[in-house]
Motif scaffolding. Structure first.
Motif, PDB file in Angstrom:
ATOM      1  N   PHE A 177      38.807  31.970  37.623  1.00  0.00           N
ATOM      2  CA  PHE A 177      38.305  33.437  37.107  1.00  0.00           C
ATOM      3  C   PHE A 177      37.139  33.895  37.884  1.00  0.00           C
ATOM      4  O   PHE A 177      37.115  35.036  38.191  1.00  0.00           O
ATOM      5  CB  PHE A 177      38.045  33.112  35.572  1.00  0.00           C
ATOM      6  CG  PHE A 177      39.423  33.509  34.629  1.00  0.00           C
ATOM      7  CD1 PHE A 177      39.348  34.476  33.997  1.00  0.00           C
ATOM      8  CD2 PHE A 177      40.267  32.667  34.465  1.00  0.00           C
ATOM      9  CE1 PHE A 177      40.642  35.082  33.236  1.00  0.00           C
ATOM     10  CE2 PHE A 177      41.179  32.820  33.520  1.00  0.00           C
ATOM     11  CZ  PHE A 177      41.318  34.148  33.038  1.00  0.00           C
ATOM     12  N   GLN A 178      36.088  32.973  38.025  1.00  0.00           N
ATOM     13  CA  GLN A 178      34.960  33.552  38.733  1.00  0.00           C
ATOM     14  C   GLN A 178      35.356  33.740  40.094  1.00  0.00           C
ATOM     15  O   GLN A 178      34.814  34.686  40.401  1.00  0.00           O
ATOM     16  CB  GLN A 178      34.062  32.367  38.622  1.00  0.00           C
ATOM     17  CG  GLN A 178      32.791  32.410  39.333  1.00  0.00           C
ATOM     18  CD  GLN A 178      31.662  31.159  39.150  1.00  0.00           C
ATOM     19  OE1 GLN A 178      32.067  30.271  38.434  1.00  0.00           O
ATOM     20  NE2 GLN A 178      30.627  31.333  39.597  1.00  0.00           N
ATOM     21  N   GLU A 179      35.938  33.022  40.809  1.00  0.00           N
ATOM     22  CA  GLU A 179      36.154  33.288  42.320  1.00  0.00           C
ATOM     23  C   GLU A 179      36.953  34.618  42.393  1.00  0.00           C
ATOM     24  O   GLU A 179      36.630  35.446  43.456  1.00  0.00           O
ATOM     25  CB  GLU A 179      36.910  32.121  42.906  1.00  0.00           C
ATOM     26  CG  GLU A 179      35.963  30.867  43.026  1.00  0.00           C
ATOM     27  CD  GLU A 179      36.722  29.583  43.539  1.00  0.00           C
ATOM     28  OE1 GLU A 179      36.300  28.683  43.950  1.00  0.00           O
ATOM     29  OE2 GLU A 179      38.143  29.870  43.800  1.00  0.00           O
ATOM     30  N   PHE A 180      37.834  34.671  41.816  1.00  0.00           N
ATOM     31  CA  PHE A 180      38.855  36.125  42.004  1.00  0.00           C
ATOM     32  C   PHE A 180      38.303  37.245  41.445  1.00  0.00           C
ATOM     33  O   PHE A 180      38.169  38.424  41.868  1.00  0.00           O
ATOM     34  CB  PHE A 180      40.060  35.709  41.285  1.00  0.00           C
ATOM     35  CG  PHE A 180      41.160  35.117  42.290  1.00  0.00           C
ATOM     36  CD1 PHE A 180      41.821  35.720  43.002  1.00  0.00           C
ATOM     37  CD2 PHE A 180      41.179  33.749  42.159  1.00  0.00           C
ATOM     38  CE1 PHE A 180      42.918  35.143  44.222  1.00  0.00           C
ATOM     39  CE2 PHE A 180      42.293  33.005  42.813  1.00  0.00           C
ATOM     40  CZ  PHE A 180      43.142  33.770  43.887  1.00  0.00           C
ATOM     41  N   ARG A 181      37.306  37.054  40.601  1.00  0.00           N
ATOM     42  CA  ARG A 181      36.436  38.225  39.908  1.00  0.00           C
ATOM     43  C   ARG A 181      35.591  38.496  40.995  1.00  0.00           C
ATOM     44  O   ARG A 181      35.025  39.754  41.111  1.00  0.00           O
ATOM     45  CB  ARG A 181      35.772  38.056  38.743  1.00  0.00           C
ATOM     46  CG  ARG A 181      36.786  37.961  37.496  1.00  0.00           C
ATOM     47  CD  ARG A 181      36.307  37.642  36.253  1.00  0.00           C
ATOM     48  NE  ARG A 181      37.128  37.795  35.084  1.00  0.00           N
ATOM     49  CZ  ARG A 181      36.816  37.327  33.888  1.00  0.00           C
ATOM     50  NH1 ARG A 181      35.649  36.617  33.387  1.00  0.00           N
ATOM     51  NH2 ARG A 181      37.525  37.647  32.775  1.00  0.00           N
ATOM     52  N   GLU A 182      34.977  37.618  41.792  1.00  0.00           N
ATOM     53  CA  GLU A 182      33.925  37.829  42.587  1.00  0.00           C
ATOM     54  C   GLU A 182      34.495  38.554  44.019  1.00  0.00           C
ATOM     55  O   GLU A 182      33.556  39.405  44.837  1.00  0.00           O
ATOM     56  CB  GLU A 182      33.464  36.574  43.320  1.00  0.00           C
ATOM     57  CG  GLU A 182      32.045  36.641  43.929  1.00  0.00           C
ATOM     58  CD  GLU A 182      31.216  35.383  44.150  1.00  0.00           C
ATOM     59  OE1 GLU A 182      30.149  35.340  44.903  1.00  0.00           O
ATOM     60  OE2 GLU A 182      31.727  34.419  43.479  1.00  0.00           O
ATOM     61  N   ILE A 183      35.850  38.564  44.085  1.00  0.00           N
ATOM     62  CA  ILE A 183      36.282  39.567  45.350  1.00  0.00           C
ATOM     63  C   ILE A 183      37.290  40.587  44.547  1.00  0.00           C
ATOM     64  O   ILE A 183      38.342  41.236  45.072  1.00  0.00           O
ATOM     65  CB  ILE A 183      37.545  38.696  46.136  1.00  0.00           C
ATOM     66  CG1 ILE A 183      38.739  38.088  45.354  1.00  0.00           C
ATOM     67  CG2 ILE A 183      36.641  37.432  46.875  1.00  0.00           C
ATOM     68  CD1 ILE A 183      39.658  37.449  46.059  1.00  0.00           C
ATOM     69  N   GLU A 184      36.801  40.892  43.296  1.00  0.00           N
ATOM     70  CA  GLU A 184      37.406  42.169  42.630  1.00  0.00           C
ATOM     71  C   GLU A 184      38.681  42.229  42.202  1.00  0.00           C
ATOM     72  O   GLU A 184      39.663  43.060  42.410  1.00  0.00           O
ATOM     73  CB  GLU A 184      36.993  43.426  43.434  1.00  0.00           C
ATOM     74  CG  GLU A 184      35.747  43.651  43.816  1.00  0.00           C
ATOM     75  CD  GLU A 184      35.344  44.598  44.998  1.00  0.00           C
ATOM     76  OE1 GLU A 184      36.166  45.505  45.159  1.00  0.00           O
ATOM     77  OE2 GLU A 184      34.203  44.877  45.539  1.00  0.00           O
ATOM     78  N   VAL A 185      39.066  41.039  41.738  1.00  0.00           N
ATOM     79  CA  VAL A 185      40.685  40.817  41.185  1.00  0.00           C
ATOM     80  C   VAL A 185      40.268  40.241  39.911  1.00  0.00           C
ATOM     81  O   VAL A 185      39.656  39.208  39.426  1.00  0.00           O
ATOM     82  CB  VAL A 185      41.433  39.801  42.124  1.00  0.00           C
ATOM     83  CG1 VAL A 185      42.824  39.675  41.554  1.00  0.00           C
ATOM     84  CG2 VAL A 185      41.494  40.433  43.504  1.00  0.00           C
ATOM     85  N   GLU A 186      41.102  40.840  38.769  1.00  0.00           N
ATOM     86  CA  GLU A 186      40.913  40.486  37.421  1.00  0.00           C
ATOM     87  C   GLU A 186      42.040  39.484  37.247  1.00  0.00           C
ATOM     88  O   GLU A 186      43.193  39.387  37.940  1.00  0.00           O
ATOM     89  CB  GLU A 186      41.114  41.733  36.464  1.00  0.00           C
ATOM     90  CG  GLU A 186      40.801  41.370  35.254  1.00  0.00           C
ATOM     91  CD  GLU A 186      39.662  40.539  35.010  1.00  0.00           C
ATOM     92  OE1 GLU A 186      39.531  39.605  34.467  1.00  0.00           O
ATOM     93  OE2 GLU A 186      38.515  41.289  35.056  1.00  0.00           O
ATOM     94  N   VAL A 187      41.699  38.449  36.419  1.00  0.00           N
ATOM     95  CA  VAL A 187      42.754  37.453  36.158  1.00  0.00           C
ATOM     96  C   VAL A 187      43.154  37.496  34.872  1.00  0.00           C
ATOM     97  O   VAL A 187      42.296  37.556  33.864  1.00  0.00           O
ATOM     98  CB  VAL A 187      42.061  35.776  36.610  1.00  0.00           C
ATOM     99  CG1 VAL A 187      43.123  34.683  36.403  1.00  0.00           C
ATOM    100  CG2 VAL A 187      41.364  35.956  38.126  1.00  0.00           C
ATOM    101  N   TYR A 188      44.479  37.144  34.564  1.00  0.00           N
ATOM    102  CA  TYR A 188      45.111  36.834  33.532  1.00  0.00           C
ATOM    103  C   TYR A 188      45.747  35.840  33.230  1.00  0.00           C
ATOM    104  O   TYR A 188      46.206  35.282  34.101  1.00  0.00           O
ATOM    105  CB  TYR A 188      45.885  38.284  33.032  1.00  0.00           C
ATOM    106  CG  TYR A 188      44.946  39.741  32.931  1.00  0.00           C
ATOM    107  CD1 TYR A 188      44.200  40.117  31.961  1.00  0.00           C
ATOM    108  CD2 TYR A 188      45.171  40.389  34.154  1.00  0.00           C
ATOM    109  CE1 TYR A 188      43.804  41.304  32.137  1.00  0.00           C
ATOM    110  CE2 TYR A 188      44.680  41.703  34.401  1.00  0.00           C
ATOM    111  CZ  TYR A 188      43.784  42.086  33.317  1.00  0.00           C
ATOM    112  OH  TYR A 188      43.131  43.130  33.450  1.00  0.00           O
ATOM    113  N   MET A 189      46.096  35.383  32.032  1.00  0.00           N
ATOM    114  CA  MET A 189      46.932  34.201  31.867  1.00  0.00           C
ATOM    115  C   MET A 189      48.129  34.719  30.822  1.00  0.00           C
ATOM    116  O   MET A 189      48.079  35.583  29.858  1.00  0.00           O
ATOM    117  CB  MET A 189      46.256  33.083  31.119  1.00  0.00           C
ATOM    118  CG  MET A 189      45.210  32.680  32.134  1.00  0.00           C
ATOM    119  SD  MET A 189      44.176  31.065  31.256  1.00  0.00           S
ATOM    120  CE  MET A 189      43.509  31.968  29.852  1.00  0.00           C
ATOM    121  N   ALA A 190      49.320  34.035  30.903  1.00  0.00           N
ATOM    122  CA  ALA A 190      50.633  34.462  30.190  1.00  0.00           C
ATOM    123  C   ALA A 190      51.481  33.367  29.838  1.00  0.00           C
ATOM    124  O   ALA A 190      51.302  32.242  30.539  1.00  0.00           O
ATOM    125  CB  ALA A 190      51.529  35.523  30.873  1.00  0.00           C
ATOM    126  N   ALA A 191      51.919  33.282  28.807  1.00  0.00           N
ATOM    127  CA  ALA A 191      53.207  32.610  28.444  1.00  0.00           C
ATOM    128  C   ALA A 191      52.565  31.111  28.074  1.00  0.00           C
ATOM    129  O   ALA A 191      53.284  30.132  28.384  1.00  0.00           O
ATOM    130  CB  ALA A 191      54.615  32.542  29.528  1.00  0.00           C
TER     131      ALA A 191
END
Length: 738
Positions: free
Chosen positions: A672-686
């Motif tokens: 979550f932290q790394e991808f948000r730092e490159i402006e990508v929002e993270v979600y989880m599913a199923a």
């Protein structure tokens, strides 16, 4: 942008989008009420006592409802057929265990009757078995080798003492094996069988059959070999047999060959006439009687030097207490024999239960086999299990319940009491031939190599490692190596899962691997990542590395460059602030100089002009610094001149997760932290309910990662991600058809 906008309109559901928070509100999620099953253990009532009695003494459940007219005749014929096989096998397998023959008959009587009372399988034939006998023989020969007291003046007395000690070792071993099995059964340890896969069991029994074959060579050729327990004993025994082959007794070799040929011909005849015979021809019994008669008439022992059984005492011996001082020497072997015996019995029991539509309780089977060994040990029996060949005969000749087993044990009792003395002249080579012929089924399991090569090469690897380890390291260490290797292979396979990027199958809300499904297309701006196994401490780093690689973005390098540029900005901003402070400190000197060159004006006018100039200069300097700071005060990739990822949202499909540990939670937070730092929002599913509960217990959810980032399905997460990335946040309750 227009294409993405059109594509965005295709992602919707005909219900409200369900993240974990809304799902809990909609479904009124609450704590699962505890079962408190342990309370029933301390309840005392008539129903509870009856249930426990029927659970641990199953004969009370099925015997009162036994259909006498339909099943009794079949069980009696089946019991007679099994007893006819049990007699020669009991004598032969006692020889295999290094014991006098009558103890093989004991082991074919006491344990069978005890299993009749406590067992749950209706078709397995309990008693002596080749694999168990050779394992017992390795223990008895290691503690009481054939070379005991070689300098004794009376070799007969020495041999009798050796056999008596071996009987004590075998009976003590049986008691200890029974204690292990009963104890494991009472604590419901029957699930241990799941750690021994079918390839492992078949590879082990095949190697054990080779051990049995090699152990019978000395009887087949009439040789006297040294006892060699421990690793590589099989190799040394084979080499010694080859070395001593010229010393073979010709009469013994001929007896073995003739007996083996007769047994093979009778088995072939049984197979050919199977549809026409009510019961199979008792080839082993006929060979036994014929060989005994020929040996008595021709005097094989004195004329040709063929070893015979000798006097077989009739009657039953009184019970004897085990020798506890032997426990430390045999405890490891006892546990191995306990596990192997149970695995063989439960495997056969489940096969027949599935074939005939009833259930076998693995824990009660463990107790039943354990009691058979434990009680049998007091009556000088050696450890037993069940025989595949006898079980097949018991089923095929009409056996329906363990009444057949009880019938066979009664026939064995008659032989023990009255008929044992008639087999005094039976050649040992005949018993060796019976054992060797009965190994055919287990030795033919080598065909598994070809079938497993075509179907599952991982199972083939387990089979081969088990087989080779058991051959080289002996039966106890071989099993240990096989189980450890099998478990390690499971761990290794979890470290080599299949990672995939998912795409949508056109016209559906189904997402599949884009590398496998050519029509599955990635959602523009969204990456969906899935692992085939759960993430835990052993593969967490592999999961993170595979995620970054499959996304096509060097996340670590991009974050490193971004942080480096931000540090440069921070340093430049500090320099500007420092220059501004210096300018403010230098302002009084400029005012003093201005006053000195305008001495023609009065003092008030000069002060007013200097103050105005100073204020104007300070305002311009402050404005300049603020503008430069504002220009530097940005952390976006675009403003920093760095490449942006080709997607704005990352969805982690957690449908394969069965549990999470602390390392998994830390790794997910890092993602979550790394991808948000490159402006990508993270979600989880199923995510499954137990995993959600473990997220909550591990305090995974906080202000930055909430349950609104966890969705019920992948399609919900995709729809929400596309709505959030649009020019305006759409209504999450939007419902439109595909």
């Amino acid at each position: 942008m227009q294409a993405m906008e059109l594509r965005r309109q295709d992602y919707h559901v005909e219900r409200p989008l369900l993240n974990q928070e809304r799902l809990e509100e909609l479904g009124h999620r609450g704590p699962v009420p505890p079962t408190r099953q342990w309370r029933s253990w301390f309840q005392c009532s008539r129903a509870r006592v009856r249930a426990l009695l029927l659970q641990y003494l199953p004969v009370l459940a099925w015997l009162p409802r036994y259909p006498v007219r339909e099943w009794l005749l079949g069980d009696l014929l089946s019991g007679l057929s099994v007893a006819i096989m049990q007699l020669p096998q009991g004598l032969a397998y006692a020889l295999l265990a290094g014991l006098p023959p009558k103890y093989g008959l004991y082991s074919s009587f006491y344990p069978v009757f005890i299993y009749f009372l406590f067992g749950t399988s209706r078709h397995i034939s309990v008693g002596t078995f080749a694999v168990m006998s050779v394992m017992v023989g390795s223990v008895t020969e290691s503690l009481a080798p054939d070379e005991t007291n070689p300098q004794a003046p009376n070799s007969t007395v020495s041999e009798m003492d050796r056999d008596a000690f071996r009987v004590q070792v075998a009976s003590t071993l049986s008691v200890l094996v029974g204690l292990f099995q009963v104890g494991l059964g009472l604590v419901h340890f029957g699930f241990v069988v799941t750690y021994m896969s079918e390839p492992l069991v078949r590879g082990y029994t095949t190697a054990a059959a080779v051990h049995v074959l090699v152990s019978q060579l000395k009887y087949a050729f009439g040789l006297h070999l040294k006892s060699r327990p421990g690793p590589l004993s099989l190799i040394f025994t084979v080499l010694e047999v080859c070395w001593r082959l010229p010393q073979s007794v010709v009469g013994t070799v001929i007896t073995t060959l003739v007996s083996g040929l007769v047994l093979v011909l009778v088995k072939l005849l049984n197979d050919k006439l199977q549809q026409h015979l009510p019961i199979p021809l008792p080839g082993e019994l006929l060979t036994l009687i014929g060989a005994t008669g020929i040996s008595y008439g021709v005097k094989l022992n004195t004329t040709f030097g063929v070893d015979i059984m000798g006097t077989i005492p009739t009657g039953l011996d009184p019970p004897v207490a085990p020798r506890p001082e032997l426990f430390p020497k045999i405890v490891g072997n006892a546990f191995t024999i306990a596990v192997v015996g149970f695995v063989i019995a439960i495997s056969l029991g489940k096969i027949f239960a599935m074939r005939h539509g009833y259930r076998v309780d693995s824990n009660q089977e463990l107790v039943a086999i354990g009691l058979s060994n434990f009680i049998g040990g007091f009556f000088q029996c050696f450890p037993i299990s069940c025989s595949m060949s006898r079980s097949l005969v018991q089923e095929s000749t009409g056996g329906n319940t363990q009444v057949a087993g009880a019938t066979s044990s009664l026939f064995i009792l008659i032989i023990i009491l009255k008929l044992g003395k008639f087999f005094r002249d039976l050649p040992k080579a005949v018993l060796a031939a019976i054992i060797l012929v009965n190994l055919k089924g287990m030795l033919l399991q080598v065909k598994d190599i070809g079938s497993l090569w075509k179907t599952n090469r991982v199972d083939l690897l387990i089979w081969l490692v088990t087989f080779v380890a058991t051959l080289l390291l002996n039966l106890d260490l071989g099993l240990l190596v096989a189980v450890v290797f099998s478990l390690l292979l499971v761990v290794v396979r979890t470290q080599l899962p299949q990672y995939s990027i998912l795409g949508q199958v056109p016209g559906t809300d189904v997402y599949r691997d884009v590398a496998e499904y050519s029509e599955a297309k990635e959602v523009p701006g969204v990456k969906i990542f899935r692992s085939s196994v759960t993430m835990y401490f052993a593969n967490a780093e592999l999961f993170s590395d595979a995620l970054k690689q499959r996304c096509g973005v060097d996340v670590d390098h991009l974050i490193s460059r971004k942080r480096k540029l931000l540090r440069k900005q921070e340093q430049k901003l500090k320099r500007l602030q420092k220059q501004q402070s210096h300018r403010q400190a230098a302002a009084p000197n400029g005012t003093f100089f201005s006053i000195s060159i305008n001495n023609g004006l009065d003092a008030n006018e000069l002060n007013t002009m200097n103050s105005a100039k100073q204020a104007s200069t300070e305002d311009r300097a402050v404005a300049t610094v603020e503008e430069e700071a504002k220009a530097l005060d940005t952390s976006s990739l675009k403003a920093l001149g760095l490449p942006q990822p080709g997607f704005h949202s990352l969805i982690l499909d957690l449908s394969a997760f069965s549990f999470v540990d602390t390392v998994c939670l830390k790794s997910l937070r890092g993602i979550f932290q790394e991808f948000r730092e490159i402006e990508v929002e993270v979600y989880m599913a199923a995510c499954h309910r137990p995993v959600v509960a473990q997220f909550e217990a591990g305090r995974f959810f906080d202000a930055s990662i909430t349950k609104q980032h966890l969705f019920a399905t992948v399609h919900d997460a995709v729809t929400f991600a596309l709505q959030q990335s649009g020019p305006r946040a759409s209504d999450p309750d939007l419902a439109t058809k595909f």
